[in-house]
Write an enzyme that holds these catalytic residues in place. Structure first.
Site, PDB file in Angstrom:
ATOM      1  N   LEU A   3       1.076  -1.055   0.024  1.00  0.00           N
ATOM      2  CA  LEU A   3      -0.180   0.013  -0.354  1.00  0.00           C
ATOM      3  C   LEU A   3       0.966   0.761  -0.108  1.00  0.00           C
ATOM      4  O   LEU A   3       1.818   1.485   0.880  1.00  0.00           O
ATOM      5  CB  LEU A   3      -0.782   0.169   1.265  1.00  0.00           C
ATOM      6  CG  LEU A   3      -1.687   1.047   1.149  1.00  0.00           C
ATOM      7  CD1 LEU A   3      -2.482   1.502   0.623  1.00  0.00           C
ATOM      8  CD2 LEU A   3      -2.700   0.758   2.288  1.00  0.00           C
ATOM      9  N   GLY A  20       2.701  -4.374   7.820  1.00  0.00           N
ATOM     10  CA  GLY A  20       1.820  -3.894   7.988  1.00  0.00           C
ATOM     11  C   GLY A  20       1.014  -2.811   6.774  1.00  0.00           C
ATOM     12  O   GLY A  20       0.086  -2.745   6.918  1.00  0.00           O
ATOM     13  N   ASP A  21       1.603  -2.930   6.114  1.00  0.00           N
ATOM     14  CA  ASP A  21       1.600  -2.283   5.194  1.00  0.00           C
ATOM     15  C   ASP A  21       1.427  -2.897   3.658  1.00  0.00           C
ATOM     16  O   ASP A  21       1.339  -2.555   2.542  1.00  0.00           O
ATOM     17  CB  ASP A  21       1.225  -0.411   4.312  1.00  0.00           C
ATOM     18  CG  ASP A  21       3.085  -0.442   3.611  1.00  0.00           C
ATOM     19  OD1 ASP A  21       3.841  -1.544   4.584  1.00  0.00           O
ATOM     20  OD2 ASP A  21       3.650   0.261   3.714  1.00  0.00           O
ATOM     21  N   GLU A  22       1.547  -4.583   4.010  1.00  0.00           N
ATOM     22  CA  GLU A  22       2.092  -5.013   2.829  1.00  0.00           C
ATOM     23  C   GLU A  22       1.305  -6.411   2.934  1.00  0.00           C
ATOM     24  O   GLU A  22       0.413  -6.910   3.622  1.00  0.00           O
ATOM     25  CB  GLU A  22       2.879  -5.720   3.433  1.00  0.00           C
ATOM     26  CG  GLU A  22       4.168  -4.864   2.950  1.00  0.00           C
ATOM     27  CD  GLU A  22       5.744  -5.026   3.573  1.00  0.00           C
ATOM     28  OE1 GLU A  22       6.747  -4.588   3.359  1.00  0.00           O
ATOM     29  OE2 GLU A  22       5.831  -6.116   4.471  1.00  0.00           O
TER      30      GLU A  22
END
Length: 189
Positions: A71, A112-114
């Site tokens: 993201l 986290g943002d993956e």
């Protein structure tokens, strides 16, 4: 005086307790395999899915591909709009990814943002096409209809001797190449 135990009542009570414990174990297993924020599986379940796909590849030559999805600019979203909006962006991205793959594909939050997407029975060319379609689907679906969300995706074909870590590392490296070359998007070579 010795108390008489009714074997039927005792067996019935034991069966009820076993059923209760089995339900609790199933609930704990679901929790252990679920991401705490998004409605997706977590890294633990994703790695098991990769291991199964690699075994299928080794045994039957079944193609599969792994997508590593990042993201883009989550820190900027958090800084500008707060962590609640950042969390909403993660949940929204999870939903868009899940809605745009087959029911048999595995979408998981792996960090986290993956996110990771496992495309079973997918040749490399169709995996690259799917990655491009996912980038477009996320971009076309802004959060709350107004906050743009974008992802970068790296693609790798699973090999018969892969480990989940090795496959994920290749897809991750491809994702970073996509970010550098195109300022986001997909990288499939």
């Amino acid at each position: 005086m010795q108390q008489v135990i009714d074997p039927e009542k005792e067996n019935s009570a034991l069966r009820a307790r076993v059923a209760e414990l089995e339900a609790r174990i199933a609930q704990l297993e679901r929790l252990a395999d679920s991401d705490t924020l998004t409605p997706l599986p977590n890294r633990r379940l994703f790695f098991r899915a990769i291991e199964r796909a690699v075994a299928q590849r080794a045994r039957h030559g079944t193609p599969a591909a792994l997508l590593f999805v990042d993201l883009n600019r989550l820190k900027e979203i958090n800084d500008a709009h707060g962590h609640a909006v950042g969390d909403a962006a993660l949940i929204h991205t999870a939903w868009v990814l899940r809605e745009n793959v087959r029911g048999s594909d595995v979408v998981a939050r792996i960090g986290g943002d993956e996110f990771g997407v496992l495309l079973e029975y997918s040749e490399p060319e169709s995996a690259w096409d799917k990655a491009s379609a996912l980038v477009a689907a996320v971009k076309a679906s802004p959060l709350h209809g107004r906050l743009p969300i974008e992802v970068s995706i790296g693609v790798t074909a699973l090999q018969a001797d892969d480990t989940p870590e090795a496959a994920l590392a290749r897809a991750d490296a491809e994702m970073y190449r996509a970010k550098r070359r195109r300022g986001g998007g997909t990288n499939s070579r």
